[in-house]
Design a protein around this motif. Sequence first.
Motif, mmCIF file in Angstrom:
data_model
loop_
_atom_site.group_PDB
_atom_site.id
_atom_site.type_symbol
_atom_site.label_atom_id
_atom_site.label_comp_id
_atom_site.label_asym_id
_atom_site.label_seq_id
_atom_site.Cartn_x
_atom_site.Cartn_y
_atom_site.Cartn_z
ATOM 1 N N LEU A 254 0.846 -1.186 0.000
ATOM 2 C CA LEU A 254 0.000 0.000 0.000
ATOM 3 C C LEU A 254 0.882 1.236 0.000
ATOM 4 C CD1 LEU A 254 -3.093 0.581 0.202
ATOM 5 C CD2 LEU A 254 -2.758 0.887 2.655
ATOM 6 N N ALA A 255 0.495 2.252 -0.760
ATOM 7 C CA ALA A 255 1.160 3.557 -0.698
ATOM 8 C C ALA A 255 0.413 4.389 0.337
ATOM 9 C CB ALA A 255 1.151 4.240 -2.050
ATOM 10 N N ARG A 256 1.082 4.751 1.412
ATOM 11 C CA ARG A 256 0.440 5.464 2.513
ATOM 12 C C ARG A 256 0.981 6.886 2.589
ATOM 13 N NH1 ARG A 256 -2.307 1.930 6.189
ATOM 14 N NH2 ARG A 256 -2.668 3.869 7.335
ATOM 15 N N THR B 209 4.595 10.372 0.894
ATOM 16 C CA THR B 209 4.034 9.072 0.525
ATOM 17 C C THR B 209 5.128 8.022 0.535
ATOM 18 O OG1 THR B 209 2.385 10.161 -0.865
ATOM 19 C CG2 THR B 209 2.736 7.812 -1.218
ATOM 20 N N ARG B 210 4.827 6.865 1.102
ATOM 21 C CA ARG B 210 5.807 5.784 1.135
ATOM 22 C C ARG B 210 5.111 4.450 0.948
ATOM 23 N NH1 ARG B 210 7.649 4.404 7.294
ATOM 24 N NH2 ARG B 210 5.679 4.811 8.375
ATOM 25 N N LEU B 211 5.884 3.473 0.485
ATOM 26 C CA LEU B 211 5.372 2.126 0.281
ATOM 27 C C LEU B 211 5.474 1.330 1.577
ATOM 28 C CD1 LEU B 211 6.944 1.193 -3.174
ATOM 29 C CD2 LEU B 211 4.530 1.593 -2.707
ATOM 30 N N VAL B 212 4.382 0.669 1.932
ATOM 31 C CA VAL B 212 4.353 -0.184 3.119
ATOM 32 C C VAL B 212 3.942 -1.585 2.683
ATOM 33 C CG1 VAL B 212 3.356 -0.574 5.398
ATOM 34 C CG2 VAL B 212 3.763 1.771 4.598
ATOM 35 N N ALA B 213 4.718 -2.585 3.085
ATOM 36 C CA ALA B 213 4.421 -3.978 2.772
ATOM 37 C C ALA B 213 3.815 -4.661 3.990
ATOM 38 C CB ALA B 213 5.682 -4.702 2.333
ATOM 39 N N TYR B 214 2.720 -5.383 3.778
ATOM 40 C CA TYR B 214 2.072 -6.175 4.829
ATOM 41 C C TYR B 214 2.262 -7.637 4.453
ATOM 42 C CZ TYR B 214 -0.081 -1.686 5.889
ATOM 43 O OH TYR B 214 -0.291 -0.371 6.199
ATOM 44 N N VAL B 215 2.830 -8.418 5.361
ATOM 45 C CA VAL B 215 3.180 -9.799 5.035
ATOM 46 C C VAL B 215 2.603 -10.754 6.076
ATOM 47 C CG1 VAL B 215 5.288 -9.113 3.838
ATOM 48 C CG2 VAL B 215 5.386 -9.685 6.268
ATOM 49 N N VAL B 216 2.207 -11.914 5.607
ATOM 50 C CA VAL B 216 1.753 -13.008 6.462
ATOM 51 C C VAL B 216 2.722 -14.159 6.256
ATOM 52 C CG1 VAL B 216 -0.105 -14.638 6.982
ATOM 53 C CG2 VAL B 216 -0.647 -12.280 6.296
ATOM 54 N N ALA B 217 3.331 -14.621 7.346
ATOM 55 C CA ALA B 217 4.327 -15.684 7.246
ATOM 56 C C ALA B 217 4.326 -16.495 8.533
ATOM 57 C CB ALA B 217 5.718 -15.094 7.006
ATOM 58 N N PRO B 218 4.427 -17.829 8.427
ATOM 59 C CA PRO B 218 4.517 -18.650 9.631
ATOM 60 C C PRO B 218 5.702 -18.251 10.506
ATOM 61 C CG PRO B 218 4.157 -20.018 7.683
ATOM 62 C CD PRO B 218 4.433 -18.638 7.195
ATOM 63 N N ARG B 219 6.810 -17.934 9.852
ATOM 64 C CA ARG B 219 7.977 -17.419 10.578
ATOM 65 C C ARG B 219 8.409 -16.139 9.882
ATOM 66 N NH1 ARG B 219 13.323 -17.213 10.211
ATOM 67 N NH2 ARG B 219 13.430 -18.415 8.269
ATOM 68 N N THR B 220 8.030 -15.016 10.447
ATOM 69 C CA THR B 220 8.251 -13.731 9.779
ATOM 70 C C THR B 220 9.730 -13.381 9.770
ATOM 71 O OG1 THR B 220 6.102 -12.987 10.564
ATOM 72 C CG2 THR B 220 7.618 -11.300 9.720
ATOM 73 N N PRO B 221 10.321 -13.203 8.601
ATOM 74 C CA PRO B 221 11.726 -12.757 8.538
ATOM 75 C C PRO B 221 11.861 -11.338 9.077
ATOM 76 C CG PRO B 221 10.939 -13.614 6.421
ATOM 77 C CD PRO B 221 9.742 -13.400 7.273
ATOM 78 N N ARG B 222 13.084 -10.951 9.372
ATOM 79 C CA ARG B 222 13.337 -9.572 9.798
ATOM 80 C C ARG B 222 12.971 -8.606 8.661
ATOM 81 N NH1 ARG B 222 18.021 -8.037 10.081
ATOM 82 N NH2 ARG B 222 19.030 -9.749 8.971
ATOM 83 N N PRO B 223 12.447 -7.420 8.995
ATOM 84 C CA PRO B 223 12.069 -6.455 7.938
ATOM 85 C C PRO B 223 13.199 -6.159 6.956
ATOM 86 C CG PRO B 223 11.182 -5.747 10.032
ATOM 87 C CD PRO B 223 12.052 -6.935 10.330
ATOM 88 N N GLU B 224 14.432 -6.013 7.478
ATOM 89 C CA GLU B 224 15.526 -5.686 6.574
ATOM 90 C C GLU B 224 15.830 -6.846 5.634
ATOM 91 O OE1 GLU B 224 18.221 -3.759 4.422
ATOM 92 O OE2 GLU B 224 16.730 -2.933 5.796
ATOM 93 N N GLU B 225 15.625 -8.083 6.116
ATOM 94 C CA GLU B 225 15.824 -9.243 5.247
ATOM 95 C C GLU B 225 14.809 -9.227 4.098
ATOM 96 O OE1 GLU B 225 15.194 -14.071 5.414
ATOM 97 O OE2 GLU B 225 15.725 -13.008 7.265
ATOM 98 N N ILE B 226 13.579 -8.842 4.401
ATOM 99 C CA ILE B 226 12.546 -8.764 3.370
ATOM 100 C C ILE B 226 12.876 -7.661 2.377
ATOM 101 C CG2 ILE B 226 10.100 -8.288 2.951
ATOM 102 C CD1 ILE B 226 9.506 -9.550 5.667
#
Length: 619
Positions: free
Chosen positions: A299-301, A308-325
Amino acid sequence: MTALSADHPAYVIYTSGSTGRPKGVVMPAGALVNLLEWHHEAVGGEPGTRTAQFTAISFDVSAQEMLSALMFGKTLVIPDEDVRRDAARFVEWLDEHAVEELFAPNLVLEAVAEAAVEQGRTLPRLRTVAQAGEALTLSRVVREFRTSAPDRVLHNHYGPTETHVVTAHTLSDDLDGRPLTAPIGRPIANTRAYVLGSGLELVAPGVVGELYVAGAGVARGYLGRPGLTAERFVADPYAVEPGSRMYRTGDLVRWNPDGELEFVGRADHQVKIRGFRIEPGEIENVLTEHPHITQAAVLAREDQPGRTRLVAYVVAPRTPRPEEIREFVRGRLPEHMVPSAVVPLDSLPLTANGKLDRAALPAPDAAPTASAREARTPQEQIVCDLFAQVLGLPRVGVDEDFFELGGHSLLATRLIARIRAAFSVEIGLRTLFEARTAGAVAARLDTAGPARLALTKQRLPDAVPLSFAQRRLWFLHKMEGPSATYNIPLTLSLSGELDRDALRAALDDVVARHESLRTVFPETDGTSCQHVLDDVTVELPATDITETQLAEALKAAARHSFDLASDIPLRAELLRLAPDRHVLVLVLHHIAGDGWSLGPLASDLTRAYTARVEGREPE
């Protein structure tokens, strides 16, 4: 051989698609010529106007910059990549090169405005600024920058890649009371804009509808994509000419009471950030390729006005670190498509019919995560405060990454400018990309050099060698004798009362300002060198002529022969047709330098003459 026509392609430029497959927009030559002729008529720019080539060649605005210069005799001035990416250095470059016309997206304009205000530079020669690529935000610093030079005109241009510029709005002199977001204006020459409802019916003023564009600016379609072309380029039911098409922009707009268009948003989820058109679906596709991510939404928020900036929303059984994503995305997509923030969720919110409920996606935490280490020195604390100011956050910890907190390249140039001003050190933009935290940047300051001093005039050596181009011209001059072959003539028609003494003094002012115009090429022992004269008085002979004698007099003036060893490479002559009508003839020898153009020379002379007539010293 088939003759070229206005329908033949001028270029193909690619824009991203939601499936990750780029779309090649085929722009016909007639559409591009229509744009350039409109720009010259509406925005202006006399021959010789110094235009910055700022935009990357992959953006369609670059064609407007380059071809408007080529068609109408402007001077294209090109910064190197390091200067283009650094707002403070770019402002210095604009001032040093006397740039008069600039195209820039909104965030670049904001960065330039802020850097100019911080440096105390009004950029008086920058008279025309055209913003395109995203919504124009009239922030405080942009308003101050606009009013710092009374003659500066700010234009807001709108147009997707499929039409280039299609509407335009010129900001009035008084920006007080104007809304934060500027209108996108009215259609340019030979184009039409329709605001339509879902049934392609025209909607009333003030009612939001989708913008459709028709007329000379519409592209031919997408290269090799007939199905997509038919979907986006549809028949124009309101056209008089049979077979006319209109382009469905996907932008939501409305007509305001002044008869101008106001941008409201996107009909789909395509967004523009920092001048880049971005399909969030393309980023979502990449995110779901990550081995630990099962679902993703982007989403662009705009949680802060104009930011305005891009924000990623993720669903993961084991969520990686944000910087890794972020690194995972960075390895597959350009930097401008890397999300500024990553928000892990247990599940994506859905609407009643099972679709993604984008309105229910939460805002990222505005407050940064507490740093494990507090600032230990005043230097670290000041850098932390500067990080927070630029990012619009209440505080930033010593060990928090500038880019993970939402920073990007344009905010980085703003931060570097503030660090330079706060510490009076010279620090490059590369430093922030290498040392991404406040603590790391503060540590670099101890080894940074002092801030660059202002440029000062240095004494020239007694003998300055000729450049290769000058050496060639000097050799031809010696071999062939004085000749008009390399003369560059310019005639200026002057009407009204003329102050000849002020004009002659203005010529002296211009020559005194430019060393190349008071350089002679004497010969010593068979070798020539450049010798810059310290004090030069330009002669201005005047001749009374009739209208029938004018053509021959102009030819005679243009054929003037320079003695390069003793004559400066500029000659002026005044032809008097009547007491209130004169023709000024300027003849420049090419040996003055390849970078010279008579357009800027005429502009300099006009400013100097105006100053002399008004009894003040030229700038």
